[in-house]
Scaffold this motif. Structure first.
Motif, short mmCIF file in Angstrom:
data_model
loop_
_atom_site.label_atom_id
_atom_site.label_comp_id
_atom_site.label_asym_id
_atom_site.label_seq_id
_atom_site.Cartn_x
_atom_site.Cartn_y
_atom_site.Cartn_z
N ALA A 206 0.83 -1.21 0.00
CA ALA A 206 0.00 0.00 0.00
C ALA A 206 0.86 1.26 0.00
CB ALA A 206 -0.94 0.00 1.20
N ALA A 207 1.97 1.22 0.74
CA ALA A 207 2.82 2.41 0.84
C ALA A 207 3.71 2.60 -0.38
CB ALA A 207 3.70 2.31 2.09
N ASN A 208 4.01 1.53 -1.11
CA ASN A 208 5.00 1.63 -2.18
C ASN A 208 4.50 1.22 -3.55
OD1 ASN A 208 7.51 2.32 -0.59
ND2 ASN A 208 6.78 0.51 0.49
N GLY A 209 3.24 0.81 -3.65
CA GLY A 209 2.72 0.26 -4.90
C GLY A 209 2.52 1.26 -6.02
N GLY A 210 2.35 2.49 -5.73
CA GLY A 210 2.10 3.48 -6.79
C GLY A 210 0.62 3.72 -7.01
N HIS A 211 0.29 4.85 -7.60
CA HIS A 211 -1.10 5.26 -7.78
C HIS A 211 -1.90 4.34 -8.69
CE1 HIS A 211 -0.69 9.15 -5.76
NE2 HIS A 211 0.51 9.22 -6.30
N SER A 212 -1.25 3.75 -9.68
CA SER A 212 -1.99 2.93 -10.65
C SER A 212 -1.83 1.43 -10.42
CB SER A 212 -1.54 3.29 -12.07
OG SER A 212 -0.16 3.03 -12.21
N ALA A 213 -1.25 1.05 -9.29
CA ALA A 213 -1.06 -0.37 -8.98
C ALA A 213 -2.41 -1.06 -8.77
CB ALA A 213 -0.19 -0.53 -7.74
N PRO A 214 -2.49 -2.36 -9.09
CA PRO A 214 -3.75 -3.08 -8.86
C PRO A 214 -4.21 -2.92 -7.41
CG PRO A 214 -2.24 -4.43 -10.12
CD PRO A 214 -1.48 -3.20 -9.70
N LEU A 215 -5.49 -2.78 -7.23
CA LEU A 215 -6.17 -2.55 -5.95
C LEU A 215 -5.95 -1.14 -5.42
CD1 LEU A 215 -5.50 -5.91 -4.08
CD2 LEU A 215 -7.50 -5.28 -5.41
N LEU A 216 -4.73 -0.64 -5.49
CA LEU A 216 -4.47 0.71 -4.97
C LEU A 216 -5.10 1.79 -5.83
CD1 LEU A 216 -0.73 0.37 -3.88
CD2 LEU A 216 -2.80 0.09 -2.50
N SER A 217 -5.33 1.49 -7.09
CA SER A 217 -5.97 2.48 -7.97
C SER A 217 -7.41 2.74 -7.57
CB SER A 217 -5.89 2.01 -9.43
OG SER A 217 -6.56 0.78 -9.58
N ASN A 218 -7.97 1.89 -6.71
CA ASN A 218 -9.35 2.07 -6.23
C ASN A 218 -9.43 2.98 -5.00
OD1 ASN A 218 -10.33 0.33 -8.21
ND2 ASN A 218 -9.97 -1.45 -6.92
N LEU A 219 -8.29 3.33 -4.42
CA LEU A 219 -8.29 4.21 -3.25
C LEU A 219 -8.69 5.63 -3.64
CD1 LEU A 219 -4.94 3.19 -1.49
CD2 LEU A 219 -7.26 2.63 -0.76
N PRO A 220 -9.31 6.36 -2.72
CA PRO A 220 -9.57 7.77 -2.99
C PRO A 220 -8.26 8.50 -3.31
CG PRO A 220 -10.69 7.06 -0.99
CD PRO A 220 -9.80 5.94 -1.41
N HIS A 221 -8.32 9.45 -4.22
CA HIS A 221 -7.12 10.14 -4.71
C HIS A 221 -6.31 10.77 -3.57
CE1 HIS A 221 -4.48 12.18 -7.48
NE2 HIS A 221 -4.71 13.30 -6.83
N ASP A 222 -6.97 11.43 -2.64
CA ASP A 222 -6.25 12.09 -1.54
C ASP A 222 -5.48 11.08 -0.68
OD1 ASP A 222 -7.16 14.56 -2.34
OD2 ASP A 222 -8.80 14.63 -0.87
N LEU A 223 -6.10 9.94 -0.40
CA LEU A 223 -5.43 8.92 0.39
C LEU A 223 -4.26 8.32 -0.37
CD1 LEU A 223 -5.21 7.13 2.90
CD2 LEU A 223 -6.94 5.63 1.88
N ALA A 224 -4.45 8.07 -1.66
CA ALA A 224 -3.37 7.52 -2.49
C ALA A 224 -2.18 8.47 -2.51
CB ALA A 224 -3.88 7.25 -3.90
N CYS A 225 -2.43 9.76 -2.62
CA CYS A 225 -1.34 10.74 -2.62
C CYS A 225 -0.60 10.74 -1.29
CB CYS A 225 -1.87 12.14 -2.92
SG CYS A 225 -2.22 12.39 -4.66
N LYS A 226 -1.34 10.68 -0.19
CA LYS A 226 -0.70 10.67 1.13
C LYS A 226 0.12 9.40 1.35
CE LYS A 226 -4.02 13.71 3.33
NZ LYS A 226 -5.14 13.83 4.27
N LEU A 227 -0.35 8.30 0.79
CA LEU A 227 0.38 7.03 0.94
C LEU A 227 1.65 6.98 0.11
CD1 LEU A 227 -2.31 4.21 1.01
CD2 LEU A 227 -0.57 4.66 2.73
N HIS A 228 1.69 7.69 -1.02
CA HIS A 228 2.79 7.51 -1.96
C HIS A 228 3.70 8.71 -2.13
CE1 HIS A 228 -0.37 4.63 -3.48
NE2 HIS A 228 0.55 3.90 -2.92
N CYS A 229 3.43 9.80 -1.47
CA CYS A 229 4.20 11.01 -1.75
C CYS A 229 5.13 11.41 -0.61
CB CYS A 229 3.25 12.15 -2.10
SG CYS A 229 2.30 11.81 -3.60
N GLY A 230 5.63 10.44 0.13
CA GLY A 230 6.64 10.72 1.14
C GLY A 230 6.13 11.39 2.40
N THR A 231 4.85 11.34 2.65
CA THR A 231 4.30 11.97 3.85
C THR A 231 4.56 11.10 5.07
OG1 THR A 231 2.18 10.88 3.60
CG2 THR A 231 2.44 13.00 2.48
N VAL A 232 4.18 11.62 6.23
CA VAL A 232 4.29 10.86 7.47
C VAL A 232 3.46 9.58 7.37
CG1 VAL A 232 3.76 10.89 9.95
CG2 VAL A 232 4.79 12.88 8.87
#
Length: 108
Positions: free
Chosen positions: A22-48
């Motif tokens: 979830a933390a490293n899969g990327g925005h378009s990875a299978p299953l992770l592409s279904n996450l809300p955009h804001d959550l996906a950005c927070k998971l993948h953009c080096g945030t806390v």
């Protein structure tokens, strides 16, 4: 699961791998592409959140491996045999003088 036969350890390992994915899969990875955009950005953009999820996932995976190893060594000691993973479990080590995996203290 194959080595320890422990469903709780398998569950912890699976959760760890899932968190790392979830933390490293990327925005378009299978299953992770279904996450809300804001959550996906927070998971993948080096945030806390990214760092926390990644570290917790690693901790789960390392913990499950540690406890599976202890469980395997304790099982082998209790039954007095090797399960074919390349080394014995006696306190004297191997016949060639090398140490086996369980020559360290397991607090038992």
């Amino acid at each position: 699961y194959l080595s320890s036969k422990s469903m709780p350890l398998f569950s912890i390992a699976t959760a760890g791998l899932s968190l790392i994915y979830a933390a490293n899969g990327g925005h378009s990875a299978p299953l992770l592409s279904n996450l809300p955009h804001d959550l996906a950005c927070k998971l993948h953009c080096g945030t806390v959140l990214h760092r926390s999820v990644n570290i917790i996932g690693c901790a789960f995976l390392l913990s499950s491996n540690y406890f599976a190893h202890r469980l395997s060594c304790n099982h082998d000691h209790d039954h007095g045999h090797d399960h074919g993973h390349g080394h014995g479990h006696g306190h004297d080590g191997h016949k060639d003088g090398t140490k086996s995996c369980c020559d360290h203290d397991h607090d038992h």
